[in-house]
Design an enzyme around this catalytic site. Structure first.
Site, PDB file in Angstrom:
ATOM      1  N   CYS A 158      14.129  23.954   4.755  1.00 16.23           N
ATOM      2  CA  CYS A 158      13.263  24.824   3.951  1.00 16.23           C
ATOM      3  C   CYS A 158      12.443  23.962   2.978  1.00 16.23           C
ATOM      4  CB  CYS A 158      14.113  25.811   3.163  1.00 16.23           C
ATOM      5  SG  CYS A 158      15.322  26.700   4.158  1.00 16.23           S
ATOM      6  N   ARG A 208      -9.625  -0.726  15.293  1.00 14.67           N
ATOM      7  CA  ARG A 208      -9.701   0.047  14.043  1.00 14.67           C
ATOM      8  C   ARG A 208     -10.797  -0.489  13.141  1.00 14.67           C
ATOM      9  NH1 ARG A 208      -4.165   0.817  10.593  1.00 14.67           N
ATOM     10  NH2 ARG A 208      -4.487  -1.379  10.105  1.00 14.67           N
ATOM     11  N   ASP A 263      12.696  23.722  -0.234  1.00 24.05           N
ATOM     12  CA  ASP A 263      13.466  23.124  -1.328  1.00 24.05           C
ATOM     13  C   ASP A 263      14.926  22.867  -0.963  1.00 24.05           C
ATOM     14  OD1 ASP A 263      11.185  24.060  -2.951  1.00 24.05           O
ATOM     15  OD2 ASP A 263      12.126  26.011  -2.622  1.00 24.05           O
ATOM     16  N   LYS A 306       0.852  -1.199   0.000  1.00 25.20           N
ATOM     17  CA  LYS A 306       0.000   0.000   0.000  1.00 25.20           C
ATOM     18  C   LYS A 306       0.883   1.242   0.000  1.00 25.20           C
ATOM     19  CE  LYS A 306      -0.371  -0.408   4.993  1.00 25.20           C
ATOM     20  NZ  LYS A 306      -1.174  -0.023   6.147  1.00 25.20           N
ATOM     21  N   HIS A 321      -5.405  -7.779  13.041  1.00 23.34           N
ATOM     22  CA  HIS A 321      -4.203  -6.938  12.949  1.00 23.34           C
ATOM     23  C   HIS A 321      -3.728  -6.619  14.355  1.00 23.34           C
ATOM     24  CE1 HIS A 321      -1.368  -4.470  10.839  1.00 23.34           C
ATOM     25  NE2 HIS A 321      -1.776  -3.345  11.392  1.00 23.34           N
ATOM     26  N   TYR A 327      15.826  29.986   8.154  1.00 22.37           N
ATOM     27  CA  TYR A 327      14.680  30.702   8.727  1.00 22.37           C
ATOM     28  C   TYR A 327      14.695  30.635  10.255  1.00 22.37           C
ATOM     29  CZ  TYR A 327      12.449  30.678   4.107  1.00 22.37           C
ATOM     30  OH  TYR A 327      12.153  30.870   2.781  1.00 22.37           O
ATOM     31  N   ARG A 382       1.848 -10.965   6.863  1.00 23.99           N
ATOM     32  CA  ARG A 382       1.605  -9.767   6.044  1.00 23.99           C
ATOM     33  C   ARG A 382       2.639  -8.673   6.318  1.00 23.99           C
ATOM     34  NH1 ARG A 382      -3.231  -9.922   8.826  1.00 23.99           N
ATOM     35  NH2 ARG A 382      -2.656  -7.902   9.700  1.00 23.99           N
TER      36      ARG A 382
HETATM   37  C1  LIG Z   1      -3.719  -4.585   7.668  1.00 25.63           C
HETATM   38  C2  LIG Z   1      -2.252  -4.475   7.588  1.00 25.63           C
HETATM   39  N1  LIG Z   1      -1.510  -5.590   7.480  1.00 25.63           N
HETATM   40  C3  LIG Z   1      -0.163  -5.541   7.377  1.00 25.63           C
HETATM   41  C4  LIG Z   1       0.500  -4.338   7.413  1.00 25.63           C
HETATM   42  C5  LIG Z   1       1.988  -4.320   7.350  1.00 25.63           C
HETATM   43  O1  LIG Z   1       2.513  -3.827   8.561  1.00 25.63           O
HETATM   44  P1  LIG Z   1       4.071  -3.600   8.721  1.00 25.63           P
HETATM   45  O2  LIG Z   1       4.444  -2.562   7.729  1.00 25.63           O
HETATM   46  O3  LIG Z   1       4.224  -3.138  10.121  1.00 25.63           O
HETATM   47  O4  LIG Z   1       4.726  -4.889   8.448  1.00 25.63           O
HETATM   48  C6  LIG Z   1      -0.233  -3.156   7.531  1.00 25.63           C
HETATM   49  C7  LIG Z   1       0.450  -1.877   7.607  1.00 25.63           C
HETATM   50  O5  LIG Z   1       0.231  -1.055   8.437  1.00 25.63           O
HETATM   51  C8  LIG Z   1      -1.649  -3.240   7.625  1.00 25.63           C
HETATM   52  O6  LIG Z   1      -2.397  -2.131   7.732  1.00 25.63           O
END
Ligand SMILES: Cc1ncc(COP(=O)(O)O)c(C=O)c1O
Length: 391
Positions: free
Chosen positions: A325, A140, A327, A45, A169, A278, A229
């Site tokens: 900054c 969540r 850039d 993702k 999760h 700055y 995952r």
């Molecule tokens: C549903 C789910 N599974 C797996 C992952 C992978 O997690 P990580 O990057 O901590 O391995 C994420 C990432 O946040 C997630 O949202």
């Protein structure tokens, strides 16, 4: 690698170089933690955590990733357009566009009856592959563990859905026990096992269960179930230095795949007491040399790294001085004794520079946030491999 990003020794602008060999290495390290038969879904993702999913995902598939996880339908379709053929799981529920996702062979997350009703209403041409999400303590998304049986039964009854997996999760897998309130990780695993057992006790066939993110893949074999995952570790990172310290010592080191580099555009002497950037928040503690770098917060480098971040120039670690900054940012290169020239490269993140976890720690965030900014539009992204060839 420099050949891909520099021309005659002078960089044009900031670049992020992604090392596909590092992705393969990290996948192999993660795989080495799994008992035989456990599959690996790589989370890609947010454009593969800023690494460019269109290249990273096919490379990971080629290296043996069994499946991919995405956050949005657009990310799923982009993977198919990039030629990904292995299963894809959409991590969140959706109301619309279901038929097209099912046609693209994307498995859908069902956290409640509403999500199932949306699938029924869409009546996709073939049954949607459903991963039923159980909330065991993340708070969540997901049905409470006690609600898993009725929801699983409803999926079983639906002619538009087929139950492929039960999943959850973990909220604290990368926290030391002391920071895991009430032993939440262990309780999440227990609740998930109970929900799974209850569903199976109903005679419902759950072919796959999954719970483990990177941290759990690396350190909690009891949470591996049938599929893991990992995301962050695939790209070679840990969330924080504390999370890195939790990984068992026999796990080979991960290799950060991304290197963020930017050209030095200007070098000047500053006198003790002169200020930089700055707000004049940095005052030279001695006569020194300051280099200006063509990288700023509009390129994904955190503004909060002013007076906190570091870079590596000519293999020497130097501090970011003054505010970052939009850039540009400045480095105190006094330690390099006059050897820095405009056109030289500064490494802001990467295996030969500061780690994402260290920078994240310095600026009060986690490496995830820094990495997902690596797809800032002004950063030129290049791909390299073992041999250093651009891909
Ligand atoms: C549903 C789910 N599974 C797996 C992952 C992978 O997690 P990580 O990057 O901590 O391995 C994420 C990432 O946040 C997630 O949202």
């Amino acid at each position: 690698m420099d050949g891909a990003v520099m021309d005659g020794g002078v960089m044009d602008g900031p670049t992020v170089a992604i090392d596909l060999a590092a992705l393969r290495h990290n996948l192999a390290v993660l795989r080495s933690r799994l008992r035989p038969g456990v599959r690996l879904l790589a989370a890609v993702k947010a454009d593969a955590y800023g690494h460019g999913a269109a290249i990273a995902a096919p490379a990971l598939e080629h290296a043996g990733a069994d499946a991919f996880g995405v956050a949005t339908p657009a990310e799923a379709f982009a993977l198919r357009a990039a030629g990904v053929t292995v299963p894809i799981l959409l991590f969140g529920p959706i109301d619309r566009g279901i038929a097209a996702l099912v046609e693209a062979d994307v498995a859908l997350t069902v956290p409640d009856a509403r999500a199932l009703a949306a699938i029924e209403a869409a009546a996709p041409a073939s049954a949607a592959r459903v991963h039923l999400k159980v909330d065991t303590g993340m708070g969540r998304l997901g049905v409470a563990a006690e609600g898993a049986v009725p929801l699983a039964r409803a999926v079983e009854r639906s002619k538009h859905a087929t139950l492929e997996a039960l999943w959850t999760h973990l909220a604290c897998a990368d926290e030391a026990d002391a920071d895991d309130p009430d032993g939440l990780t262990a309780r999440q695993v227990e609740r998930f096992e109970a929900a799974l057992a209850n569903v199976r006790a109903e005679g419902i066939d759950v072919r796959c269960a999954h719970a483990a993110n990177s941290a759990a893949t690396l350190r909690l074999p009891g949470a591996h179930f049938d599929l893991v995952r990992p995301g962050l570790a695939v790209y070679g990172h840990h969330a924080t230095p504390g999370a890195a310290a939790l990984v068992p010592s026999d796990v080979p080191a991960l290799r950060p795949a991304a290197t963020l580099r930017a050209p030095i555009t200007f070098v000047k002497r500053v006198a003790r007491g002169d200020t930089v950037s700055y707000g004049a928040t940095w005052r030279a503690p001695r006569d020194t040399v300051v280099a200006t770098v063509r990288l700023g917060y509009a390129d994904g480098y955190p503004r909060a790294a002013g007076n906190r971040g570091e870079a590596v120039v000519h293999r020497v670690r130097v501090p970011v001085v003054g505010r970052v900054c939009m850039d540009q940012l400045m480095l105190d290169v006094g330690a390099l004794e006059g050897s820095v020239r405009p056109g030289d490269a500064a490494t802001l993140l990467g295996p030969d520079g500061p780690s994402a976890a260290a920078l994240a720690d310095a600026v009060g965030t986690v490496s995830y946030e820094l990495l997902t900014h690596l797809n800032a539009p002004r950063l030129e992204r290049t791909y390299v491999d073992d041999a250093g060839a651009a891909g």
